[in-house]
Design a protein around this motif. Sequence first.
Motif: not given
Length: 179
Positions: A127, A145, A147-149, A152-154, A163, A166, A172, A177
């Motif tokens: 990310p 998806v 994960t998302c911080s 950034w999203c994986r 990554w 976002q 999203v 998150k």
Amino acid sequence: MTSAPARFLAALVVAGFAAGAGPSRAAGAADAVQSGSASGLPVPRFVSLKSDRVNLREGPSKDHRTSWVFQRAGLPVEITAESETWRRIRDSEGAEGWVLHSLLSGRRTALVAPWWKQGPLPLYAKPDAKADVVAQLQPGVLGNVKTCSGTWCRLFGAGFDGWMQQDKLWGVYPNEKVD
């Protein structure tokens, strides 16, 4: 609403979206999140289509006319209202209607910048915009998806895992998150 041939093409290849049609949540909408009257879950929220055939109806019952048929499982949609076993949804083009809740999944998916017209977008190994680019994804590519911080999203799918920023994804919310 978009013509049936154009909607069919968009549902199948997920491309050709209107320019500038970025993420749908308006500024300040995070404050407007409420609990759904039927599920108790947040509204609005993103989910995905569970089936390859999902009827979009004009109202919350089978008595209402079908205005569109989605034909691609996994497409992200935004729930904007609830009524017993029905959910009002909006797709990435802004089309709205009602679907049975049993045709929706909590699995999070996203479309790569369907509004983007300048070519592919980079998917990074980490990310960080300075990280190695592991893939170039075309606008409209559908991914899962992980994960998302909040920035950034994986995102992963057939042949890619990495990554993305976002704000380049539809499915999203900004600053959301996802675990």
